[in-house]
Design a protein around this motif. Sequence first.
Motif, PDB file in Angstrom:
ATOM      1  N   LEU B 104     116.209 113.291 -26.695  1.00 34.20           N
ATOM      2  CA  LEU B 104     115.822 114.303 -25.699  1.00 34.20           C
ATOM      3  C   LEU B 104     114.321 114.564 -25.812  1.00 34.20           C
ATOM      4  CD1 LEU B 104     116.990 116.408 -23.657  1.00 34.20           C
ATOM      5  CD2 LEU B 104     117.314 117.960 -25.576  1.00 34.20           C
ATOM      6  N   ARG B 105     113.610 114.497 -24.690  1.00 34.03           N
ATOM      7  CA  ARG B 105     112.180 114.842 -24.650  1.00 34.03           C
ATOM      8  C   ARG B 105     111.974 115.842 -23.519  1.00 34.03           C
ATOM      9  NH1 ARG B 105     108.794 110.671 -26.620  1.00 34.03           N
ATOM     10  NH2 ARG B 105     107.107 112.162 -26.292  1.00 34.03           N
ATOM     11  N   GLN B 106     110.873 116.600 -23.575  1.00 41.40           N
ATOM     12  CA  GLN B 106     110.662 117.630 -22.557  1.00 41.40           C
ATOM     13  C   GLN B 106     109.202 117.725 -22.139  1.00 41.40           C
ATOM     14  OE1 GLN B 106     111.031 121.588 -24.524  1.00 41.40           O
ATOM     15  NE2 GLN B 106     112.152 120.456 -26.086  1.00 41.40           N
ATOM     16  N   PHE B 107     108.967 117.935 -20.859  1.00 40.33           N
ATOM     17  CA  PHE B 107     107.613 118.063 -20.315  1.00 40.33           C
ATOM     18  C   PHE B 107     107.578 119.177 -19.261  1.00 40.33           C
ATOM     19  CE2 PHE B 107     108.111 113.777 -21.872  1.00 40.33           C
ATOM     20  CZ  PHE B 107     106.947 113.597 -22.610  1.00 40.33           C
ATOM     21  N   ILE B 108     106.614 120.091 -19.429  1.00 42.20           N
ATOM     22  CA  ILE B 108     106.474 121.218 -18.500  1.00 42.20           C
ATOM     23  C   ILE B 108     105.215 120.986 -17.646  1.00 42.20           C
ATOM     24  CG2 ILE B 108     106.151 123.719 -18.330  1.00 42.20           C
ATOM     25  CD1 ILE B 108     107.648 123.956 -21.046  1.00 42.20           C
ATOM     26  N   ILE B 109     105.427 120.875 -16.353  1.00 43.32           N
ATOM     27  CA  ILE B 109     104.340 120.464 -15.452  1.00 43.32           C
ATOM     28  C   ILE B 109     103.139 121.410 -15.533  1.00 43.32           C
ATOM     29  CG2 ILE B 109     103.738 120.064 -13.021  1.00 43.32           C
ATOM     30  CD1 ILE B 109     106.779 119.356 -12.605  1.00 43.32           C
ATOM     31  N   GLN B 110     103.403 122.732 -15.548  1.00 42.24           N
ATOM     32  CA  GLN B 110     102.296 123.704 -15.571  1.00 42.24           C
ATOM     33  C   GLN B 110     101.519 123.650 -16.892  1.00 42.24           C
ATOM     34  OE1 GLN B 110     104.609 127.168 -14.567  1.00 42.24           O
ATOM     35  NE2 GLN B 110     104.227 126.984 -12.368  1.00 42.24           N
ATOM     36  N   GLU B 111     102.132 123.132 -17.946  1.00 34.93           N
ATOM     37  CA  GLU B 111     101.419 123.018 -19.235  1.00 34.93           C
ATOM     38  C   GLU B 111     100.766 121.651 -19.411  1.00 34.93           C
ATOM     39  OE1 GLU B 111     104.067 124.194 -22.398  1.00 34.93           O
ATOM     40  OE2 GLU B 111     104.367 126.191 -21.511  1.00 34.93           O
ATOM     41  N   CYS B 112     101.382 120.601 -18.837  1.00 32.18           N
ATOM     42  CA  CYS B 112     100.838 119.247 -18.979  1.00 32.18           C
ATOM     43  C   CYS B 112      99.548 119.068 -18.172  1.00 32.18           C
ATOM     44  CB  CYS B 112     101.842 118.200 -18.506  1.00 32.18           C
ATOM     45  SG  CYS B 112     103.192 117.912 -19.661  1.00 32.18           S
ATOM     46  N   VAL B 119     103.390 113.000 -15.041  1.00 31.50           N
ATOM     47  CA  VAL B 119     103.933 111.658 -14.771  1.00 31.50           C
ATOM     48  C   VAL B 119     103.444 110.685 -15.843  1.00 31.50           C
ATOM     49  CG1 VAL B 119     103.811 109.684 -13.177  1.00 31.50           C
ATOM     50  CG2 VAL B 119     104.241 111.991 -12.277  1.00 31.50           C
ATOM     51  N   GLU B 120     102.163 110.792 -16.201  1.00 36.47           N
ATOM     52  CA  GLU B 120     101.607 109.857 -17.189  1.00 36.47           C
ATOM     53  C   GLU B 120     102.332 109.995 -18.529  1.00 36.47           C
ATOM     54  OE1 GLU B 120      97.463 110.379 -18.087  1.00 36.47           O
ATOM     55  OE2 GLU B 120      97.586 108.890 -19.703  1.00 36.47           O
ATOM     56  N   LYS B 121     102.441 111.244 -19.010  1.00 35.02           N
ATOM     57  CA  LYS B 121     103.053 111.469 -20.327  1.00 35.02           C
ATOM     58  C   LYS B 121     104.553 111.144 -20.312  1.00 35.02           C
ATOM     59  CE  LYS B 121      99.788 115.084 -21.587  1.00 35.02           C
ATOM     60  NZ  LYS B 121      99.519 116.508 -21.470  1.00 35.02           N
ATOM     61  N   ALA B 122     105.231 111.639 -19.292  1.00 31.62           N
ATOM     62  CA  ALA B 122     106.697 111.486 -19.259  1.00 31.62           C
ATOM     63  C   ALA B 122     107.101 110.038 -18.996  1.00 31.62           C
ATOM     64  CB  ALA B 122     107.289 112.407 -18.201  1.00 31.62           C
ATOM     65  N   THR B 123     106.282 109.314 -18.216  1.00 31.58           N
ATOM     66  CA  THR B 123     106.593 107.904 -17.950  1.00 31.58           C
ATOM     67  C   THR B 123     106.515 107.107 -19.249  1.00 31.58           C
ATOM     68  OG1 THR B 123     105.747 108.068 -15.709  1.00 31.58           O
ATOM     69  CG2 THR B 123     105.925 105.852 -16.626  1.00 31.58           C
ATOM     70  N   ARG B 124     105.491 107.414 -20.057  1.00 34.36           N
ATOM     71  CA  ARG B 124     105.342 106.720 -21.343  1.00 34.36           C
ATOM     72  C   ARG B 124     106.563 107.010 -22.227  1.00 34.36           C
ATOM     73  NH1 ARG B 124     100.034 107.917 -22.138  1.00 34.36           N
ATOM     74  NH2 ARG B 124      99.454 106.081 -20.961  1.00 34.36           N
ATOM     75  N   ALA B 125     106.997 108.272 -22.266  1.00 37.67           N
ATOM     76  CA  ALA B 125     108.175 108.645 -23.074  1.00 37.67           C
ATOM     77  C   ALA B 125     109.439 107.968 -22.542  1.00 37.67           C
ATOM     78  CB  ALA B 125     108.354 110.162 -23.052  1.00 37.67           C
ATOM     79  N   ALA B 126     109.545 107.904 -21.220  1.00 42.36           N
ATOM     80  CA  ALA B 126     110.728 107.280 -20.605  1.00 42.36           C
ATOM     81  C   ALA B 126     110.752 105.781 -20.907  1.00 42.36           C
ATOM     82  CB  ALA B 126     110.738 107.523 -19.104  1.00 42.36           C
TER      83      ALA B 126
END
Lengths: 91, 387
Positions: B104-112, B119-126
């Motif tokens: 499980l990973r998590q990304f908050i748009i207003q903080e990223c 998209v950049e960070k979460a795509t790499r994690a995905a």
Amino acid sequence: MKATMIDDRDNVAVVLGDVKAGDTITVTKNNETRSIIAVSDIPRYHKTSIKLIPAQSPVVKYGEHIGLAAEDIQPGTHVHVHNVLSNREDL
Amino acid sequence: MNFLGYKRPDGRVGVRNKILILPASICAADTARIIASQVDGAVTFHNQNGCAQIPSDQQLTMDVMAGFAANPNIYGTIVVSLGCENCQMDLVVEAIQERTNKPLRQFIIQECGGTIATVEKATRAAREMAQEASCLQREEFPISELILGTECGGSDPTSGLASNPLIGEVCDRIVDNGGTAVLSETTEFIGAEHILARRGINKEVHDRIYEIVHRYEEALKLVGADTREGNPSPGNKAGGITTLEEKSLGCIHKGGHRPIQNVYDYAKQMEAHEGLVIMDTPGNDPSSVAGMIAGGCQVVVFSTGRGTPTGNPIAPVIKLTANPVTYGKMKDNIDFDASDLLENPETIDEMADTLLNEMCAIASGKMTKSESLGYIEMAIARVCNYV
């Protein structure tokens, strides 16, 4: 014309095409085929009785009661809103 | 009878091996879509909810989100939230972790830093997660590991006559082999709830069946709708349906003949090896299917009379019809032609075996037609307007 009987306990079957009074309806269940002479016209996908259903006794389809016979229903009769009473059976 | 599936760290067995990009609310749905489009093996859906809902509706949304992440067809999940929605990241993560220990990973748009940074960070994690997932091999499991969902939609006289009894036979086989089969669509129990209740294994199950039917009717009455009035409809009657009992029996026959072991609220986690159970879902197909898949169904069997295209991002939905005209017209959407059963009802056992074999092939990786078309239609049940 063929008719489908869904459960062994059913006293009605569903005809697979339009039936005219006097036509022969065949029902096969558990490798046993029986023939009934239609006593009324029955539209496709409507129900025919396959045995005598006495007045006030349950009409059975899917092995369950779907209503009560409003009158004596002879085998080969169109079974629908004109001769079936809706009867809510709450436990 | 066996299928080839994926063992998960929480002990459950999946039939697909996907990465879920989970939008915690509508405000994260487009970002999730962009992320999922970058990574092979990633799936997502358009979450319309997640904010400005009354508490009971928010709970339905939370349960579907947590259930999708926990569904064993999912290898791991990347949650994407906007940041200020009611379905807060920590609540979503907690709800998922109550159900499963999968990646499980998590990304908050207003903080990223907005959509592109997320998209950049979460795509790499995905991508990393998809690579890990690709190392997993399918192994052989008995069908007792399956939780099979059932659904009917776009019904016609052939549904109650042939398709639903056929699905019922498959449910009986799943139950007799030690698996779980799920009967859904509470609105379609109305009029036959006493018959269903009689099949409950104890008083608690019996009472729960009445409870979910009456609760549903009461909720609809609040907005002035009475489901019993005018039901069966004139169209139903013209088609040969005489009473509401008969209409409902045609629907519930798809659950088969076994005793009912349990009643689950919408999208709650169900157990494997439990026998026949009920889930309280709407008659609306995409939201009913979503509720069962959130509850852990790896596969859904769906009967149709007129021909519906329903699919789902998480689990294969196997569609069948017993209407030969519909199969001819909708071959691109319908997986299984059961029309022989109409003319030869005595062959139901044989056809149920064939359908079970097809279900095992699909569980083992064969794509359904809706999967091959990329269908990800999805709805979450709700009882009230947005706030």
